[in-house]
Write a protein that holds these residues in place. Structure first.
Motif, PDB file in Angstrom:
ATOM      1  N   LYS A 170       5.469-105.060  33.957  1.00 45.94           N
ATOM      2  CA  LYS A 170       6.676-104.252  34.146  1.00 45.94           C
ATOM      3  C   LYS A 170       7.880-104.941  33.513  1.00 45.94           C
ATOM      4  CE  LYS A 170       9.451-102.038  37.756  1.00 45.94           C
ATOM      5  NZ  LYS A 170       9.290-100.669  37.251  1.00 45.94           N
ATOM      6  N   GLU A 174       8.429-102.683  30.108  1.00 52.93           N
ATOM      7  CA  GLU A 174       9.299-101.552  30.404  1.00 52.93           C
ATOM      8  C   GLU A 174      10.503-101.436  29.475  1.00 52.93           C
ATOM      9  OE1 GLU A 174       9.751 -99.187  34.359  1.00 52.93           O
ATOM     10  OE2 GLU A 174      10.865-101.085  34.497  1.00 52.93           O
ATOM     11  N   THR A 296       4.050 -99.356  37.120  1.00 52.08           N
ATOM     12  CA  THR A 296       5.015 -99.104  36.041  1.00 52.08           C
ATOM     13  C   THR A 296       4.835 -97.669  35.563  1.00 52.08           C
ATOM     14  OG1 THR A 296       4.722-101.437  35.373  1.00 52.08           O
ATOM     15  CG2 THR A 296       5.976-100.016  33.889  1.00 52.08           C
TER      16      THR A 296
END
Length: 345
Positions: A170, A174, A296
């Motif tokens: 994540k 991300e 995520t």
């Protein structure tokens, strides 16, 4: 304007503040390169365009020197090398034409790596090409290239459990995949720009790649009554309670590399048994995908595009690796401090 104030002053450090720098003779050399760039390659611009280009050249030069003073101040003496001056001019010219700060930060990072590479070797050549290639990419291309580099080339270490892996995914992924949209044309463009190599065979399916890289984190556990080959190792320290089901057991290793470190003194046939046990009863692609998305959610659209395009058969070239590495450092800062020497040396 200094884009990132990350440097910290020490007793013997040199900082750029309020547009003023003090680096001695080497600094003057770099400023001379900037002046030559403006008065040469950019002199055909209109007066207004010339002034804007001149300001941008000075801006990227100040940021380059600020970054260099923090990361490798001793390398400034190398600025008198003609090859390095050519790289500086290339970066200055690219930023003068675009004015894109994100690109500017990537070019600065690449220049800092380049000025430290004085030997004519593969790293130097890749950095030279990457300074040129980075200028041809959009922000979306940079994000896709960086995500591809993470998937293909970055392996996480010191993972006590699968929750830590997902937290790192994540953290790392991300910023690059959230809201990212790309098509086959984008993948083809990255290949044409020299940043990706597309294989005609084989595909990298992300859940499968995670399972193969970290089998010890994606096991569902082993019942010793059903798989008796694990019984001789139950009290040896080579097994632990399964991290997903404490009623079962698993091999005490995240991957084959860590397993080899603890079993190197065992006979070859026993090592093979343990490698097979490490790969036993692993989660399916669908189960891993569900777990990825629960941690995520931004992976959802990215996984769909990944599976629908030839990016699943791509690997970053050395040029693409250098650009992606610079972009990771730009976005993640100290959270990604791995040297480019790990991938290009």
């Amino acid at each position: 304007m200094i884009w990132r104030q990350r440097q910290k002053a020490g007793n013997n450090s040199s900082l750029i503040q309020a547009g003023v720098a003090n680096f001695g003779l080497g600094y003057d050399d770099v400023l001379a390169v900037a002046e030559n760039c403006v008065n040469g390659a950019l002199s055909s611009y209109s007066q207004a365009a010339f002034r804007e280009a001149e300001a941008r050249v000075q801006e990227i030069t100040l940021n380059f020197l600020a970054e260099l003073s923090e990361r490798n101040p001793d390398a400034l003496k190398n600025a008198q090398d003609p090859g390095i001056q050519a790289a500086i001019i290339e970066a200055q010219s690219g930023y003068a034409k675009s004015g894109d700060q994100d690109l500017g930060e990537i070019l600065v990072s690449l220049l800092v790596e380049r000025i430290g590479s004085v030997d004519r070797n593969i790293q130097q050549l890749a950095l030279n090409e990457s300074i040129s290639a980075a200028q041809k990419l959009t922000g979306s291309h940079l994000r896709l290239l960086t995500a591809t580099f993470l998937i293909c080339s970055v392996r996480h270490t010191k993972l006590p459990n699968y929750q830590t892996l997902h937290a790192r995914m994540k953290q790392y992924y991300e910023p690059f995949i959230d809201g990212l949209k790309f098509t086959e044309s984008d993948v083809s463009y990255l290949e044409a720009a020299g940043c990706l190599r597309i294989s005609s065979v084989g595909s990298r399916i992300i859940p499968d790649s995670l399972r193969k890289t970290y089998p010890g984190l994606f096991t569902k556990g082993i019942d010793p009554d059903l798989n008796i080959s694990i019984k001789p190792y139950l009290d040896s320290g080579l097994t632990i309670s399964c991290i997903r089901d404490s009623s079962l057991v698993q091999i005490n290793a995240v991957d084959e590399e860590s397993l080899s470190e603890s079993t190197g003194s065992l006979p070859a046939d026993e090592q093979e048994v343990l490698r097979n046990l490490l790969q036993a009863n692993l989660m399916s692609d669908d189960e891993i995908t569900e777990e990825i998305l629960s941690n995520t959610p931004s992976f959802d659209g990215f996984l769909a595009s990944w599976n629908a395009t030839s990016i699943q058969r791509a690997t970053p070239t050395l040029v693409g690796t250098a650009i992606a590495h610079a972009n990771l450092q730009r976005i993640l800062g100290a959270e990604f401090d791995a040297s480019i020497d790990i991938w290009i040396s």
